[in-house]
Design a protein around this motif. Structure first.
Motif, PDB file in Angstrom:
ATOM      1  N   PRO A   1       0.791  -1.228   0.000  1.00  0.00           N
ATOM      2  CA  PRO A   1       0.000   0.000   0.000  1.00  0.00           C
ATOM      3  C   PRO A   1       0.826   1.282   0.000  1.00  0.00           C
ATOM      4  N   GLY A   2       2.175   1.161  -0.029  1.00  0.00           N
ATOM      5  CA  GLY A   2       3.022   2.358  -0.083  1.00  0.00           C
ATOM      6  C   GLY A   2       3.623   2.727   1.257  1.00  0.00           C
ATOM      7  N   MET A   3       4.747   3.433   1.193  1.00  0.00           N
ATOM      8  CA  MET A   3       5.480   3.850   2.387  1.00  0.00           C
ATOM      9  C   MET A   3       5.561   5.364   2.469  1.00  0.00           C
ATOM     10  N   TYR A   4       5.666   5.851   3.694  1.00  0.00           N
ATOM     11  CA  TYR A   4       5.944   7.262   3.965  1.00  0.00           C
ATOM     12  C   TYR A   4       7.433   7.404   4.268  1.00  0.00           C
ATOM     13  N   THR A   5       7.972   8.572   3.985  1.00  0.00           N
ATOM     14  CA  THR A   5       9.315   8.917   4.451  1.00  0.00           C
ATOM     15  C   THR A   5       9.264  10.332   4.994  1.00  0.00           C
ATOM     16  N   ALA A   6      10.349  10.765   5.607  1.00  0.00           N
ATOM     17  CA  ALA A   6      10.408  12.127   6.151  1.00  0.00           C
ATOM     18  C   ALA A   6      10.226  13.160   5.043  1.00  0.00           C
ATOM     19  N   ASP A   7      10.642  12.828   3.825  1.00  0.00           N
ATOM     20  CA  ASP A   7      10.559  13.770   2.704  1.00  0.00           C
ATOM     21  C   ASP A   7       9.322  13.577   1.845  1.00  0.00           C
ATOM     22  N   ASN A   8       8.665  12.434   1.987  1.00  0.00           N
ATOM     23  CA  ASN A   8       7.501  12.130   1.161  1.00  0.00           C
ATOM     24  C   ASN A   8       6.349  11.723   2.065  1.00  0.00           C
TER      25      ASN A   8
ATOM     26  N   ARG B   1       5.424   1.210  11.178  1.00  0.00           N
ATOM     27  CA  ARG B   1       5.433   0.205  10.094  1.00  0.00           C
ATOM     28  C   ARG B   1       5.452   0.859   8.717  1.00  0.00           C
ATOM     29  N   TRP B   2       4.655   1.925   8.564  1.00  0.00           N
ATOM     30  CA  TRP B   2       4.508   2.546   7.242  1.00  0.00           C
ATOM     31  C   TRP B   2       5.390   3.775   7.056  1.00  0.00           C
ATOM     32  N   GLY B   3       6.215   4.115   8.046  1.00  0.00           N
ATOM     33  CA  GLY B   3       7.196   5.172   7.879  1.00  0.00           C
ATOM     34  C   GLY B   3       6.776   6.550   8.313  1.00  0.00           C
ATOM     35  N   GLN B   4       5.580   6.705   8.883  1.00  0.00           N
ATOM     36  CA  GLN B   4       5.186   8.021   9.404  1.00  0.00           C
ATOM     37  C   GLN B   4       6.064   8.394  10.599  1.00  0.00           C
ATOM     38  N   ILE B   5       6.479   7.412  11.367  1.00  0.00           N
ATOM     39  CA  ILE B   5       7.564   7.591  12.331  1.00  0.00           C
ATOM     40  C   ILE B   5       8.806   7.076  11.608  1.00  0.00           C
ATOM     41  N   PRO B   6       9.675   7.973  11.131  1.00  0.00           N
ATOM     42  CA  PRO B   6      10.729   7.569  10.192  1.00  0.00           C
ATOM     43  C   PRO B   6      11.902   6.803  10.792  1.00  0.00           C
ATOM     44  N   GLU B   7      12.088   6.895  12.114  1.00  0.00           N
ATOM     45  CA  GLU B   7      13.238   6.239  12.730  1.00  0.00           C
ATOM     46  C   GLU B   7      12.798   5.221  13.771  1.00  0.00           C
ATOM     47  N   ALA B   8      13.597   4.183  13.920  1.00  0.00           N
ATOM     48  CA  ALA B   8      13.306   3.137  14.909  1.00  0.00           C
ATOM     49  C   ALA B   8      13.291   3.719  16.321  1.00  0.00           C
TER      50      ALA B   8
ATOM     51  N   GLN C   1       3.142  11.580   1.237  1.00  0.00           N
ATOM     52  CA  GLN C   1       1.980  11.084   0.507  1.00  0.00           C
ATOM     53  C   GLN C   1       1.731   9.598   0.787  1.00  0.00           C
ATOM     54  N   GLY C   2       2.779   8.897   1.247  1.00  0.00           N
ATOM     55  CA  GLY C   2       2.623   7.483   1.578  1.00  0.00           C
ATOM     56  C   GLY C   2       2.437   6.584   0.367  1.00  0.00           C
ATOM     57  N   GLN C   3       3.014   6.960  -0.764  1.00  0.00           N
ATOM     58  CA  GLN C   3       2.799   6.185  -1.991  1.00  0.00           C
ATOM     59  C   GLN C   3       4.092   5.590  -2.564  1.00  0.00           C
ATOM     60  N   ILE C   4       5.186   5.598  -1.821  1.00  0.00           N
ATOM     61  CA  ILE C   4       6.440   5.018  -2.296  1.00  0.00           C
ATOM     62  C   ILE C   4       6.290   3.494  -2.394  1.00  0.00           C
ATOM     63  N   ASP C   5       6.594   2.937  -3.572  1.00  0.00           N
ATOM     64  CA  ASP C   5       6.502   1.499  -3.857  1.00  0.00           C
ATOM     65  C   ASP C   5       5.068   0.980  -3.801  1.00  0.00           C
ATOM     66  N   ALA C   6       4.089   1.857  -3.914  1.00  0.00           N
ATOM     67  CA  ALA C   6       2.689   1.454  -3.756  1.00  0.00           C
ATOM     68  C   ALA C   6       2.132   0.737  -4.989  1.00  0.00           C
ATOM     69  N   GLU C   7       1.419  -0.351  -4.743  1.00  0.00           N
ATOM     70  CA  GLU C   7       0.640  -1.020  -5.795  1.00  0.00           C
ATOM     71  C   GLU C   7      -0.791  -0.473  -5.821  1.00  0.00           C
ATOM     72  N   VAL C   8      -1.198   0.143  -4.731  1.00  0.00           N
ATOM     73  CA  VAL C   8      -2.482   0.850  -4.638  1.00  0.00           C
ATOM     74  C   VAL C   8      -2.181   2.257  -4.165  1.00  0.00           C
ATOM     75  N   LEU C   9      -2.674   3.255  -4.885  1.00  0.00           N
ATOM     76  CA  LEU C   9      -2.435   4.646  -4.509  1.00  0.00           C
ATOM     77  C   LEU C   9      -3.548   5.113  -3.589  1.00  0.00           C
ATOM     78  N   LEU C  10      -3.210   5.346  -2.327  1.00  0.00           N
ATOM     79  CA  LEU C  10      -4.185   5.800  -1.338  1.00  0.00           C
ATOM     80  C   LEU C  10      -4.144   7.314  -1.220  1.00  0.00           C
TER      81      LEU C  10
END
Length: 462
Positions: free
Chosen positions: A208-215, A380-387, A217-226
């Motif tokens: 369903p896509g990943m978030y990063t600190a710079d992105n 899990r999805w990268g909204q919190i970017p660091e462990a 939108q949560g659509q990195i590597d997404a097969e479904v665009l949310l």
């Protein structure tokens, strides 16, 4: 206010009757005691701020606010509350933080994200969980016609539920082969809906896509665009073809059935049985400056939740929610889910007594373990970017979820006779580990790192 006026009028009439008839002292005393008992059993606190304005989004799970107002529970506490519909979840968050609202119906993830570092930051607290379950995932008629071939049928010829996203996987592949991105809607980046639709998709191996600190939108590597769509706009957005499906609360899944534009395929009861949904939120500053008011508000909301789960009250609740100042949807649409049933494909109405839960199963108690689940999904999805270390999850949620306020409110309700003492859970704030998820994965809030690492899709932490 109507309920208070009715009580006062009843008491005044009875007192006139008492004194006009004369009667013995014992009779006068009995009637006087009856008047006092019927006016209110509530022991009013020293309220710091009686005039309050609360916000909500037009969803059935705002019901505790509507019921606390319409049944006079706020007024019993000496509170005079205005309840105002808001345009979207960002507006709700901003207005509470800025002090334009004293509190609000809010996505469970919103106060958590505000305290955990994602989106706008603020110190918010949750003393009351508004409900369990209540969401669904709906797809367009066209998508459903393609999915249906992949769904096993029962002896009655109807689809066997729960329907997993495995049935959607070949449909997504078909869209991709035809050069079309598969687009679905959810209501907000930190909404239960976002995490539920991601969970459902990922359980079938759909990214369903990943978030990063710079992105964000949560659509990195997404097969479904949310993407984000406000709840009341979901059916129209689906009908316009802008999205091919969505995850939303009621009545907007049943509205798609009613309008004949889409088919709900799964509810969040089946994604995570008896999951927390919305919460009531105030700022930490408000609670510190108005501690008795915060307790009184929580008392009224607990009473409202209890009233909503009394058998026979849902029909009246539907009438109240259908009023334009609340949800404003047709009664028939609201009743589809609020009265113990849920309609999937048109005509396929099934018994689902726990689709909306407002009080049972300790639904109103703000469990730390519920809040930690949202933190694990943010990581899990990268909204919190660091462990983060395991203890960070427990420490973070204890600043936001406030069962101490809930317990004070509930203890007073026990003294007043509104709820039994057995309704106060004996807990450290953590529910036992559970596998009540659509993929059977075990969730133990006391081991958040192990839980995050148990998934094939998403971040992994050491």
């Amino acid at each position: 206010m109507k309920s208070v006026l009715k009580k006062s009028a009843w008491a005044f009439s009875l007192s006139l009757l008492l004194f006009s008839c004369g009667g013995k002292d014992s009779k006068k005393k009995a009637v006087t005691e009856e008047i006092a008992a019927n006016v209110s059993k509530t022991k009013t606190l020293d309220i710091e701020k009686p005039q309050l304005t609360f916000g909500f989004i037009k969803l059935t799970d705002m019901a505790p606010l509507a019921i606390a107002k319409e049944k006079g529970f706020f007024e019993d506490e000496g509170l005079f509350v205005s309840v105002e519909a808001q345009s979207n979840w960002k507006n709700v968050l901003d207005r509470v933080i800025d002090g334009q609202l004293d509190g609000s119906h809010m996505l469970a993830g919103q106060p958590i994200a505000a305290g955990a570092g994602f989106g706008r930051q603020a110190e918010l607290v949750t003393p009351f969980s508004m409900d369990l379950n209540g969401n669904g995932i709906t797809v367009s008629n066209d998508v459903w016609s393609k999915m249906k071939a992949n769904v096993p049928l029962g002896e009655d010829g109807k689809p066997i539920h729960p329907i997993k996203a495995d049935a959607l996987k070949p449909v997504i592949a078909d869209y991709k082969n035809n050069g079309k991105a598969f687009k679905m809607g959810m209501v907000f980046p930190v909404s239960t809906h976002n995490y539920e639709i991601r969970y459902w998709l990922a359980a079938a191996g759909i990214h369903p896509g990943m978030y990063t600190a710079d992105n964000v939108q949560g659509q990195i590597d997404a097969e479904v665009l949310l993407s984000v769509t406000p709840p009341p706009q979901m059916p129209a957005t689906l009908e316009a073809g802008t999205i091919y499906g969505y995850c939303v609360g009621e009545p907007w899944n049943q509205q798609a059935v009613f309008k004949g534009i889409g088919v709900p395929v799964v509810t969040n009861y089946d994604i995570w049985k008896n999951n927390p949904e919305k919460v009531f939120v105030m700022t930490k500053k408000f609670v510190e400056e108005n501690p008795n008011t915060a307790i009184a508000v929580t008392k009224a909301l607990i009473r409202a939740g209890k009233w909503l789960d009394v058998p026979g009250n849902r029909a009246e609740a539907v009438k109240i929610l259908s009023m334009p100042q609340y949800v404003g949807a047709d009664e028939v649409v609201l009743a589809n889910s609020m009265t113990g049933t849920f309609e999937f494909e048109k005509g396929d109405k099934r018994e689902m007594p726990d689709f909306n839960v407002f009080y049972k199963y300790n639904a109103t108690y703000p469990f730390y373990s519920d809040g930690i689940w949202f933190l694990t999904q943010m990581r899990r999805w990268g909204q919190i970017p660091e462990a983060k270390p395991a203890n960070w999850y427990a420490e973070t949620i204890k600043d936001i979820y406030r069962p101490d306020i809930w317990k004070e409110a509930a203890s007073l309700l026990v003294e007043e006779g509104y709820i039994p003492a057995s309704d106060i859970p004996q807990t450290d704030g953590y529910k036992p580990a559970t596998t009540d998820f659509i993929d059977g994965t075990s969730y133990d809030a006391k081991d958040p790192i192990g839980y995050i690492n148990s998934f094939k899709i998403g971040n992994k932490d050491k």
